[in-house]
Motif scaffolding. Structure first.
Motif, short mmCIF file in Angstrom:
data_model
loop_
_atom_site.label_atom_id
_atom_site.label_comp_id
_atom_site.label_asym_id
_atom_site.label_seq_id
_atom_site.Cartn_x
_atom_site.Cartn_y
_atom_site.Cartn_z
N GLY A 12 0.80 -1.21 0.00
CA GLY A 12 0.00 0.00 0.00
C GLY A 12 0.83 1.27 0.00
N PRO A 13 0.18 2.44 -0.14
CA PRO A 13 0.88 3.72 -0.19
C PRO A 13 1.28 4.20 1.21
N THR A 14 2.32 5.03 1.26
CA THR A 14 2.73 5.65 2.53
C THR A 14 3.57 6.87 2.22
N ARG A 15 3.75 7.69 3.22
CA ARG A 15 4.71 8.80 3.14
C ARG A 15 5.93 8.40 3.96
N ALA A 16 7.10 8.47 3.37
CA ALA A 16 8.31 7.96 4.02
C ALA A 16 9.44 8.97 3.90
N PRO A 17 10.36 8.97 4.88
CA PRO A 17 11.45 9.95 4.87
C PRO A 17 12.56 9.60 3.88
N THR A 18 13.15 10.63 3.30
CA THR A 18 14.31 10.50 2.43
C THR A 18 15.21 11.71 2.67
N LEU A 19 16.48 11.60 2.36
CA LEU A 19 17.38 12.72 2.58
C LEU A 19 16.95 13.93 1.77
N LYS A 20 17.01 15.09 2.39
CA LYS A 20 16.54 16.32 1.76
C LYS A 20 17.67 17.04 1.05
N GLY A 21 17.37 17.55 -0.13
CA GLY A 21 18.30 18.40 -0.85
C GLY A 21 19.51 17.65 -1.37
N LYS A 22 20.57 18.40 -1.63
CA LYS A 22 21.79 17.81 -2.15
C LYS A 22 22.47 16.98 -1.08
N LYS A 23 23.16 15.97 -1.52
CA LYS A 23 23.73 15.00 -0.60
C LYS A 23 25.09 15.48 -0.07
N LEU A 24 25.98 14.52 0.17
CA LEU A 24 27.21 14.78 0.90
C LEU A 24 28.43 14.80 0.00
N VAL A 25 29.49 15.39 0.53
CA VAL A 25 30.84 15.22 -0.01
C VAL A 25 31.68 14.59 1.09
N PHE A 26 32.33 13.49 0.76
CA PHE A 26 33.33 12.91 1.65
C PHE A 26 34.70 13.34 1.12
N ALA A 27 35.47 14.02 1.94
CA ALA A 27 36.78 14.53 1.53
C ALA A 27 37.86 13.72 2.24
N SER A 28 38.57 12.93 1.47
CA SER A 28 39.59 12.04 2.03
C SER A 28 40.96 12.69 1.97
N ILE A 29 41.63 12.73 3.13
CA ILE A 29 43.02 13.19 3.16
C ILE A 29 43.89 11.98 2.85
#
Length: 209
Positions: free
Chosen positions: A60-77
């Protein structure tokens, strides 16, 4: 210390203890680093914004959470940051990735840059900088400054271990950037290594000296 978040979850501490042991093999160290990265990633992204969307489940249908807007940057040293990066990408495969090549001059302990590549829209994303060790903080300070120069304005720093000296210097240079770590260790030794620490994370991860 202000802006310092210690992740004291029992699983994190258990895995870190095994990683500290000098008899832990390269293969085990690498695997544990990836596993602990999953747990640390969970903590550093705990407060990400979500929005609700309409979806259909098999029943059935539902309203469910998802990440809002632009996602992440992982910056590796580079190079040791790659161990944390791999585990974090397991959880957030859609994240953009920045690479910051820095090495520590053995005489001055200052950070020397040799490579930098970051997404052009870093200013629109949460940037999480990863490096296993926050020792002198020279590399971390330089890496964050490079990202700020690129326009990043929402930055967090994630590491396995931190020394009090490094936390103090980093906070003075970047008071707006919170530090997430699994342990605040005792001190730095005369060679700039964290005590008790776990040795050189890059060497232990790649089996080099």
């Amino acid at each position: 210390m202000q802006n310092l978040i210690i992740v004291d979850h029992p699983l994190v501490q258990h895995k870190l203890t095994i990683m500290r042991c000098k008899d832990t093999s390269t293969a085990s160290f690498r695997r544990l680093l990836r596993e602990i990265a999953h747990l640390l990633c969970y903590e550093v992204t705990r407060d990400l914004e979500v929005e609700y969307i309409d979806i259909e489940t098999p029943v059935g249908p539902t309203r469910a959470p998802t990440l809002k807007g632009k996602k992440l940057v992982f910056a590796s040293i580079l190079r040791a940051g790659e161990g944390l990066l791999t585990g974090m990408l397991d959880l957030v495969p859609s994240a953009r990735v920045a690479h910051i090549g820095l090495y520590r001059d053995p005489e001055t302990l200052e950070a020397v840059e040799y490579y930098f590549k970051a997404p052009s829209d870093a200013a629109d994303r949460l940037v999480i900088v990863v490096d296993p060790m926050l020792a002198t903080a020279n590399s971390a300070i330089a890496a964050v400054q490079k990202l700020k120069d690129r326009g990043a304005n929402n930055i967090r720093f994630l590491c396995l271990l931190a020394a009090p000296e490094g936390v103090e210097r980093f906070a003075a240079a970047h008071p707006d950037v919170p530090i997430f770590t699994a342990s605040l260790d005792e001190k730095l030794n005369e060679h700039g290594y964290i005590v008790p620490g776990l040795g050189d994370a890059g060497d232990r991860m790649y089996g080099t000296r």
